[in-house]
Design a protein around this motif. Sequence first.
Motif, short mmCIF file in Angstrom:
data_model
loop_
_atom_site.label_atom_id
_atom_site.label_comp_id
_atom_site.label_asym_id
_atom_site.label_seq_id
_atom_site.Cartn_x
_atom_site.Cartn_y
_atom_site.Cartn_z
N CYS A 362 0.85 -1.07 0.04
CA CYS A 362 -0.09 -0.01 -0.12
C CYS A 362 0.98 1.24 0.09
CB CYS A 362 -0.95 0.00 1.27
SG CYS A 362 -1.55 1.27 1.60
N ILE A 363 0.67 2.33 -0.67
CA ILE A 363 1.42 3.42 -0.92
C ILE A 363 0.59 4.62 -0.29
CG2 ILE A 363 2.78 2.74 -3.00
CD1 ILE A 363 0.54 4.26 -4.62
N CYS A 365 -1.97 6.21 -1.03
CA CYS A 365 -2.51 7.22 -1.87
C CYS A 365 -3.90 7.89 -1.29
CB CYS A 365 -2.44 6.89 -3.18
SG CYS A 365 -3.75 5.55 -3.53
N GLY A 366 -4.46 6.98 -0.50
CA GLY A 366 -5.99 7.54 -0.25
C GLY A 366 -6.96 7.28 -1.34
N CYS A 368 -8.69 4.83 -2.34
CA CYS A 368 -9.87 3.97 -1.78
C CYS A 368 -10.62 4.70 -0.61
CB CYS A 368 -9.50 2.73 -0.95
SG CYS A 368 -8.20 3.06 0.40
N CYS A 411 -7.70 0.93 -6.27
CA CYS A 411 -6.56 0.84 -5.52
C CYS A 411 -5.35 0.51 -6.57
CB CYS A 411 -6.56 -0.40 -4.41
SG CYS A 411 -4.87 -0.58 -3.76
N THR A 413 -2.64 -0.46 -5.95
CA THR A 413 -1.62 -1.51 -5.85
C THR A 413 -2.20 -2.88 -5.39
OG1 THR A 413 -1.78 -1.11 -3.53
CG2 THR A 413 -0.05 0.09 -4.46
N GLN A 415 -4.83 -4.06 -3.80
CA GLN A 415 -5.30 -4.46 -2.35
C GLN A 415 -6.39 -5.13 -2.54
OE1 GLN A 415 -2.91 -4.30 0.04
NE2 GLN A 415 -1.50 -3.24 -1.43
S1 SF4 Z 1 -5.99 2.89 -2.68
FE1 SF4 Z 1 -4.61 1.01 -2.04
S2 SF4 Z 1 -2.72 1.95 -2.17
FE2 SF4 Z 1 -4.18 3.70 -1.93
S3 SF4 Z 1 -4.55 4.02 0.20
FE3 SF4 Z 1 -5.92 2.65 -0.25
S4 SF4 Z 1 -5.44 0.48 -0.01
FE4 SF4 Z 1 -3.52 1.88 -0.18
#
Ligand code: SF4
Length: 438
Positions: A362-363, A365-366, A368, A411, A413, A415
Amino acid sequence: MPLIKLKGAHVPHRKNTAQMAAVRMPAPKSVTIPVVMHIGAPAVPAVKVGDHVDIGDVIATAGGFVSAPVHASVSGTVKKIDTILVSSGNNVNAITIESDGEMKVSEAVKPPKLETYEDFINAVKDSGLVGLGGAGFPTAVKLKIDDLSRIKAVVINGAECEPYITSDTRTMLDQADLMKEGFALLEKFLKVKNIIIGIEKNKPECIAKMNELAAADPCLTVKPLPSVYPQGGEKVLIYHTTGAVVPEGKLPLDAGAVVLNCTTLACLARYCKTGMPLVEKCVTVDGSAIKEPKNVIVPIGTSIQDLIDFAGGFKEEPGKILYGGPMMGIAVPDTNCPILKNTNAIIALNEKDAQPKKQTACIRCGNCVSHCPLHLNPVAISKAYRDGDCEELKKLKVNLCMECGCCSFVCPTGQPLVQRNKLSKAMLRNYKPQEGKK
Ligand code: SF4
Ligand code: SF4
């Protein structure tokens, strides 16, 4: 918890079959009809092996207040009453009918008496109708309302925001006359003066067709909606059509709304007009592994394999087959599984399209968080789930998650956020607070 307009995600529409009127498939050799195709108590078999049934005959009666009867979808002989594995992972009772090829309609199929509100609710009960937008909640229970003055608006869901699926689109285009009768029934028996049909703007023909009906019906308003997923989510739809917010943990009626899917409404009108219960569905068959995508009218209980064969079979080895669309669909464990009352699509994806995104760390990024239409915090929910922290999951209100899949979709990445949300909800169901952390 206000919902912010245009939260959600711009998913690819892939409405490849929108222009394809539904075609009726020939009678299958047999159908296997589960007694659980709804939320609530299983229906109770009312036939035995060897019985002859015609289309529309009751084969299982409602097993409680929150339940729905089940009807024969072909004429023929009851061959088996046995458990089958369904996509929820449960084994459920199912009634197998060997078709006699006649597709004979039962003499019991006749229009119901419809004079009072009680008659109307009894008719809805007898129709076997459940929410056809996916949830499968018995429609009679939804419409049994002690104080009808609580209804400020009936919202008809014509959003059909899931990629690929066009069965509701075909209902609005091909069954507009039934929908018109459905609106009249709601106005008469629910005493509503405000019916709003919400339709995503990517369906201009449906909007035009419903506007034709609205021109002759002062109670009906058509609300074109931005094509942003999940526009058809119940709370999202209520907000974007009426401006009302469903309070946390409450029902749509607490915000003055009753929501019905457009195909549910058309089926309700058909039952009230003819007495034909819910025995068939329009199902979109599509996806990169399907040879001839189409919309098909299919008897409930038909095997997915029979339906796929009718769509020309596979053009590539499927990597995944789904009940429903790619955002909220559930994997089909076996192509012998039957078409259910609330099946609106069978989507078969080739190996490439079925691959999940590669998962990396997870980076933060917010994405989600900023895309969740219900203002949840999926990344925090994931952490609480991994920590086994049920108190934190409660604080994060994971129970409100409608499992729309937006967070996973955006997302970068990969997840598996929606999957973790589902697991978190299951973990909370088993949580006993005195035990502390699980
Ligand atoms: S969208 Fe994915 S990478 Fe970005 S905060 Fe949410 S879980 Fe983490
Ligand atoms: S947390 Fe739930 S409601 Fe929010 S985007 Fe994810 S799946 Fe949808």
